[in-house]
Design a protein around this motif. Structure first.
Motif, PDB file in Angstrom:
ATOM      1  N   GLU A 254       0.834  -1.202   0.000  1.00 43.82           N
ATOM      2  CA  GLU A 254       0.000   0.000   0.000  1.00 43.82           C
ATOM      3  C   GLU A 254       0.870   1.254   0.000  1.00 43.82           C
ATOM      4  O   GLU A 254       0.580   2.210  -0.729  1.00 43.82           O
ATOM      5  CB  GLU A 254      -0.953  -0.013   1.194  1.00 43.82           C
ATOM      6  N   GLN A 255       1.945   1.264   0.767  1.00 43.11           N
ATOM      7  CA  GLN A 255       2.860   2.414   0.791  1.00 43.11           C
ATOM      8  C   GLN A 255       3.489   2.643  -0.576  1.00 43.11           C
ATOM      9  O   GLN A 255       3.804   3.770  -0.935  1.00 43.11           O
ATOM     10  CB  GLN A 255       3.969   2.200   1.825  1.00 43.11           C
ATOM     11  N   MET A 256       3.662   1.564  -1.335  1.00 43.95           N
ATOM     12  CA  MET A 256       4.290   1.664  -2.641  1.00 43.95           C
ATOM     13  C   MET A 256       3.286   1.931  -3.759  1.00 43.95           C
ATOM     14  O   MET A 256       3.650   1.924  -4.922  1.00 43.95           O
ATOM     15  CB  MET A 256       5.117   0.413  -2.909  1.00 43.95           C
ATOM     16  N   GLY A 257       2.029   2.161  -3.397  1.00 35.65           N
ATOM     17  CA  GLY A 257       1.045   2.567  -4.387  1.00 35.65           C
ATOM     18  C   GLY A 257       0.166   1.468  -4.952  1.00 35.65           C
ATOM     19  O   GLY A 257      -0.633   1.723  -5.846  1.00 35.65           O
ATOM     20  N   PHE A 258       0.283   0.254  -4.441  1.00 43.07           N
ATOM     21  CA  PHE A 258      -0.604  -0.819  -4.894  1.00 43.07           C
ATOM     22  C   PHE A 258      -1.997  -0.581  -4.327  1.00 43.07           C
ATOM     23  O   PHE A 258      -2.146  -0.122  -3.191  1.00 43.07           O
ATOM     24  CB  PHE A 258      -0.090  -2.195  -4.447  1.00 43.07           C
ATOM     25  N   GLU A 259      -2.998  -0.884  -5.117  1.00 40.09           N
ATOM     26  CA  GLU A 259      -4.389  -0.701  -4.712  1.00 40.09           C
ATOM     27  C   GLU A 259      -5.085  -2.054  -4.647  1.00 40.09           C
ATOM     28  O   GLU A 259      -4.794  -2.952  -5.448  1.00 40.09           O
ATOM     29  CB  GLU A 259      -5.121   0.179  -5.721  1.00 40.09           C
ATOM     30  N   VAL A 260      -6.005  -2.187  -3.727  1.00 40.83           N
ATOM     31  CA  VAL A 260      -6.784  -3.415  -3.601  1.00 40.83           C
ATOM     32  C   VAL A 260      -7.724  -3.526  -4.793  1.00 40.83           C
ATOM     33  O   VAL A 260      -8.448  -2.586  -5.109  1.00 40.83           O
ATOM     34  CB  VAL A 260      -7.586  -3.430  -2.281  1.00 40.83           C
ATOM     35  N   THR A 261      -7.696  -4.681  -5.465  1.00 40.92           N
ATOM     36  CA  THR A 261      -8.592  -4.907  -6.604  1.00 40.92           C
ATOM     37  C   THR A 261      -9.620  -5.986  -6.316  1.00 40.92           C
ATOM     38  O   THR A 261     -10.619  -6.076  -7.013  1.00 40.92           O
ATOM     39  CB  THR A 261      -7.797  -5.298  -7.865  1.00 40.92           C
ATOM     40  N   ALA A 262      -9.384  -6.815  -5.304  1.00 39.44           N
ATOM     41  CA  ALA A 262     -10.336  -7.868  -4.917  1.00 39.44           C
ATOM     42  C   ALA A 262     -10.019  -8.289  -3.492  1.00 39.44           C
ATOM     43  O   ALA A 262      -8.867  -8.223  -3.062  1.00 39.44           O
ATOM     44  CB  ALA A 262     -10.240  -9.073  -5.840  1.00 39.44           C
ATOM     45  N   ILE A 263     -11.043  -8.717  -2.793  1.00 40.04           N
ATOM     46  CA  ILE A 263     -10.856  -9.228  -1.437  1.00 40.04           C
ATOM     47  C   ILE A 263     -11.648 -10.520  -1.312  1.00 40.04           C
ATOM     48  O   ILE A 263     -12.827 -10.560  -1.651  1.00 40.04           O
ATOM     49  CB  ILE A 263     -11.342  -8.222  -0.368  1.00 40.04           C
ATOM     50  N   HIS A 264     -10.993 -11.577  -0.865  1.00 37.96           N
ATOM     51  CA  HIS A 264     -11.672 -12.837  -0.568  1.00 37.96           C
ATOM     52  C   HIS A 264     -11.859 -12.877   0.938  1.00 37.96           C
ATOM     53  O   HIS A 264     -10.926 -12.596   1.687  1.00 37.96           O
ATOM     54  CB  HIS A 264     -10.826 -14.035  -1.000  1.00 37.96           C
ATOM     55  N   MET A 265     -13.036 -13.236   1.374  1.00 33.50           N
ATOM     56  CA  MET A 265     -13.294 -13.276   2.812  1.00 33.50           C
ATOM     57  C   MET A 265     -13.831 -14.648   3.202  1.00 33.50           C
ATOM     58  O   MET A 265     -14.407 -15.349   2.377  1.00 33.50           O
ATOM     59  CB  MET A 265     -14.288 -12.180   3.195  1.00 33.50           C
ATOM     60  N   ARG A 266     -13.606 -15.025   4.450  1.00 37.46           N
ATOM     61  CA  ARG A 266     -14.034 -16.321   4.953  1.00 37.46           C
ATOM     62  C   ARG A 266     -14.398 -16.158   6.420  1.00 37.46           C
ATOM     63  O   ARG A 266     -13.800 -15.389   7.135  1.00 37.46           O
ATOM     64  CB  ARG A 266     -12.902 -17.342   4.805  1.00 37.46           C
ATOM     65  N   LYS A 267     -15.359 -16.925   6.850  1.00 42.65           N
ATOM     66  CA  LYS A 267     -15.751 -16.961   8.258  1.00 42.65           C
ATOM     67  C   LYS A 267     -15.676 -18.407   8.713  1.00 42.65           C
ATOM     68  O   LYS A 267     -16.325 -19.291   8.146  1.00 42.65           O
ATOM     69  CB  LYS A 267     -17.177 -16.427   8.449  1.00 42.65           C
ATOM     70  N   ARG A 268     -14.901 -18.647   9.741  1.00 44.44           N
ATOM     71  CA  ARG A 268     -14.810 -19.990  10.309  1.00 44.44           C
ATOM     72  C   ARG A 268     -16.022 -20.233  11.208  1.00 44.44           C
ATOM     73  O   ARG A 268     -16.398 -19.380  11.991  1.00 44.44           O
ATOM     74  CB  ARG A 268     -13.558 -20.159  11.122  1.00 44.44           C
ATOM     75  N   LEU A 269     -16.615 -21.400  11.103  1.00 43.00           N
ATOM     76  CA  LEU A 269     -17.753 -21.767  11.943  1.00 43.00           C
ATOM     77  C   LEU A 269     -17.353 -22.830  12.931  1.00 43.00           C
ATOM     78  O   LEU A 269     -16.447 -23.565  12.780  1.00 43.00           O
ATOM     79  CB  LEU A 269     -18.897 -22.276  11.071  1.00 43.00           C
TER      80      LEU A 269
END
Length: 148
Positions: free
Chosen positions: A133-148
């Motif tokens: 992020e400091q080097m200028g990369f931007e988030v293009t996708a986020i994978h999320m998970r919830k443990r049950l």
């Protein structure tokens, strides 16, 4: 990267990748180990000689400090690079080496005419995420998970 360095890197990288996949909760370790081996076999079928892939060992003088693996490929709007692996030896982290390797990679990419560089990072790798992020990369996708 030399052939000898590649062999050592490949063994270490597959293990680390599998452990990261499992730690992320994406799949249990046995399946992650199979996936890691399969991914490396598919992405680097000819090892260092795989077309479009470049693997480097980074040095500070004679000391190996890390590795970088980029794929460069032509797309409809120009050359794009993807960083498959980027690592600084654990005992040498937080000393500016990661930033220096990234700057060197950007220089090479600019010289090649690359229009963008992408990468993936595991969510738990907060240090790497902060650096990118400091080097200028931007988030293009986020994978999320919830443990049950």
């Amino acid at each position: 990267m030399t052939d000898k360095q590649y062999q050592l890197y490949r063994q270490r990288a597959e293990v680390s990748y599998a452990q990261n996949i499992a730690a992320s909760g994406a799949m249990p370790l046995p399946e992650a180990q199979e996936k890691a081996q399969q991914d490396y076999n598919e992405l680097l079928p000819d090892g260092l000689g795989t077309k479009g892939h470049r693997l480097w060992t980074a040095y500070d003088g004679d000391v190996e400090i890390g590795v970088l693996w980029l794929q460069v490929e032509q797309k409809s709007d120009g050359l794009h690079a993807f960083g498959y692996d980027f690592e600084v030896r654990p005992e040498l982290r937080r000393k500016g080496y990661g930033r220096a390797i990234m700057h060197a990679a950007e220089k090479v990419c600019r010289e090649l005419g690359v229009v963008s560089v992408g990468l993936s990072v595991f969510g738990s790798n907060l240090g790497a995420r902060a650096l990118y992020e400091q080097m200028g990369f931007e988030v293009t996708a986020i994978h999320m998970r919830k443990r049950l």
